[in-house]
Design a protein around this motif. Structure first.
Motif, PDB file in Angstrom:
ATOM      1  N   GLY A 170      10.252 -20.964  -4.046  1.00  0.00           N
ATOM      2  CA  GLY A 170      10.378 -21.013  -2.658  1.00  0.00           C
ATOM      3  C   GLY A 170      11.008 -19.637  -2.345  1.00  0.00           C
ATOM      4  O   GLY A 170      11.603 -19.069  -2.864  1.00  0.00           O
ATOM      5  N   ALA A 210      14.407 -18.354   4.201  1.00  0.00           N
ATOM      6  CA  ALA A 210      13.987 -17.928   5.528  1.00  0.00           C
ATOM      7  C   ALA A 210      14.240 -16.377   5.651  1.00  0.00           C
ATOM      8  O   ALA A 210      15.079 -15.703   5.127  1.00  0.00           O
ATOM      9  N   ALA A 212       2.457 -15.366  10.149  1.00  0.00           N
ATOM     10  CA  ALA A 212       2.980 -16.071   8.846  1.00  0.00           C
ATOM     11  C   ALA A 212       2.516 -15.026   7.538  1.00  0.00           C
ATOM     12  O   ALA A 212       1.706 -14.376   7.751  1.00  0.00           O
ATOM     13  N   ASN A 240       2.898 -21.035   3.066  1.00  0.00           N
ATOM     14  CA  ASN A 240       2.881 -20.176   4.242  1.00  0.00           C
ATOM     15  C   ASN A 240       4.354 -20.107   4.514  1.00  0.00           C
ATOM     16  O   ASN A 240       5.032 -21.187   4.750  1.00  0.00           O
ATOM     17  N   VAL A 241       4.919 -18.920   4.857  1.00  0.00           N
ATOM     18  CA  VAL A 241       6.193 -18.752   5.355  1.00  0.00           C
ATOM     19  C   VAL A 241       6.324 -18.152   6.820  1.00  0.00           C
ATOM     20  O   VAL A 241       5.613 -16.860   6.660  1.00  0.00           O
ATOM     21  N   SER A 242       6.703 -18.531   7.815  1.00  0.00           N
ATOM     22  CA  SER A 242       6.740 -17.855   9.217  1.00  0.00           C
ATOM     23  C   SER A 242       7.478 -16.549   9.229  1.00  0.00           C
ATOM     24  O   SER A 242       8.732 -16.638   8.612  1.00  0.00           O
ATOM     25  N   LEU A 295      11.836 -11.725   2.556  1.00  0.00           N
ATOM     26  CA  LEU A 295      11.657 -12.826   2.193  1.00  0.00           C
ATOM     27  C   LEU A 295      11.948 -12.965   0.578  1.00  0.00           C
ATOM     28  O   LEU A 295      11.218 -12.261  -0.260  1.00  0.00           O
TER      29      LEU A 295
END
Length: 445
Positions: free
Chosen positions: A104, A107, A385, A402-404, A438
């Protein structure tokens, strides 16, 4: 999003009737499917023969996340938080252990840059053991340098460069044992060099004229003399090799013509001969070129083959575990990732590609989940993303997670920013003038 593969769990076996039960290498006792993936992750655990044979007891499972123990020959457990979890199974005195890795990314933590951050690199510039980050700001003619103070605390400084810097590299150009910075400035047709002292301080050299419209710069020892050289790609269908002289200067250059629109370069030893080779994605001809080094600063052959529509970035990694570097290309307008398998002799063969979000613009490769398999990371310009593709070890990749990030991400670099053993990602976004960090939460859930 999930890697559907089984995992052999390590075991501790008792002595029975004067002889040892077969070793883990001889006997597969437990399987977890999948063993890696992104949170939340549902994992099925199965006790295989002989552990699933009828007896008076059932296997007892400790999933390593503080949840209640569960009994059964086939059980399912859901991991909600990222982390590396030690799983323990016991039945009839036989114990098996393994690690389930649940990924994970926190944010995005955003830092301000100057105008139009076009390129980012991560390297230990002040030699404190933590990667620092440097960003080339296209419209402010500057570099922003984020020097780590241990973990994710940074001292921020600015360095001036030539007009419209599009690309950036770090290397020991003057052979003093410390990393230097070099930017390719497309507006001025030159390079700017900043020589580092290992403490985070830099001294600027005069600009090095190189030609019209440089788009990419990388460093490697192309002529095998122990000194770092520089390769530059240009808008005008050329690649130039600048050979270093141990003092941070360049003694001569070699020009090579490529198909239309060379954009981004990458360096790799494709044929395992100990000599750097060069990769170029050629956006105006929708091709990938591999230039095989001859050890003197030239290339003994060049091979070009089709990529996707408007290829924009390239990276390498051993995607199928055969010991040879394979290649992945991000196709900006094609919304795809082209994969090329290395045949073991350096020749690249097209392989099944990947679908991408809108506008894949930058790409990197590394082991995100600690399974010794190369994964891919892609920044998507119009998709806003970053996509993480976990490798399966056979040249294939799972569906992306996907991570914005802030609008119009254009460049990325991978590094273990907090030195916790897990690769993190740094991403620059044009529209918001930001650097996003990230953070991979694999090790510390």
């Amino acid at each position: 999003m999930r890697r559907m593969v089984g995992v052999l769990l390590g075991l501790a076996l008792p002595l029975i009737a004067g002889s040892l039960i077969p070793s883990p290498q001889q006997l597969e006792l437990v399987r977890a499917t999948p063993s890696h993936g992104f949170a939340p992750l549902k994992v099925e655990f199965v006790a295989l023969p002989p552990l699933n044979a009828a007896s008076g007891s059932l296997p007892a499972w400790d999933f390593g996340d503080g949840s209640a123990e569960q009994l059964g020959s086939r059980v399912i457990h859901r991991y909600l938080d990222p982390g590396a979890y030690a799983v323990r199974m016991v039945r009839d005195g036989v114990e098996a252990r393994a690690t389930v890795r649940v990924l994970g990314f926190a944010a995005a933590e955003s830092l301000s840059t100057a105008d139009h951050p076009a390129a980012v690199i991560a390297a230990d510039l002040n030699e404190d053991g933590f990667p620092d980050v440097a960003v080339a700001n296209e419209l402010s003619d500057s570099l922003t340098v984020y020097q780590s103070q241990g973990g994710r605390r940074y001292v921020v400084g600015e360095l001036s460069v030539g007009s419209l810097p599009l690309a950036l590299a770090a290397a020991d150009l003057d052979a003093d044992g410390h990393l230097d910075l070099v930017s390719a400035n497309t507006g001025g047709g030159d390079l700017t060099l900043w020589y580092g002292n290992g403490r985070g301080d830099f001294v600027r050299s005069q600009g090095v004229p190189i030609g019209v419209g440089p788009t990419s710069v990388i460093a490697a020892d192309f002529n095998s003399d122990g000194v770092m050289d520089v390769a530059v790609a240009f808008h005008i269908d050329q690649v130039q090799i600048l050979l270093g002289d141990r003092r941070g200067h360049f003694v001569r250059s070699v020009l090579h013509t490529l198909p239309a629109g060379p954009g981004i370069l990458a360096q790799a030893d494709l044929d395992n001969d100990g000599i750097p080779d060069l990769l170029s994605v050629n956006r105006d001809s929708d091709t990938l070129s591999a230039l095989y080094g001859d050890g003197s600063g030239g290339f003994r052959r060049v091979e070009t083959q089709p990529a996707g529509l408007r290829p924009r970035a390239v990276t390498t990694g051993d995607f199928n575990g055969d010991g040879a570097l394979d290649v992945a290309v991000a196709n900006w307008i094609g919304n795809s990732i082209s994969l090329f398998r290395n045949d073991g002799w350096g020749r690249l063969e097209p392989a099944a590609g990947l679908r991408a979000l809108a506008g894949p613009f930058a790409i990197g490769a590394g082991d995100l989940d600690g399974d010794a398999v190369v994964d891919l990371v892609v920044a998507n310009l119009e998709g806003h993303a970053v996509a993480f593709y976990l490798g399966e070890g056979n040249g294939r990749f799972a569906s992306p997670f996907n991570v914005s990030v802030p609008a119009r991400p254009v460049s990325l670099a991978l590094a273990d920013l907090d030195q916790d053993g897990a690769l993190d990602a740094t991403v620059t976004s044009l529209e918001t003038d930001t650097l996003s960090l990230l953070i991979n939460r694999l090790v510390s859930p």
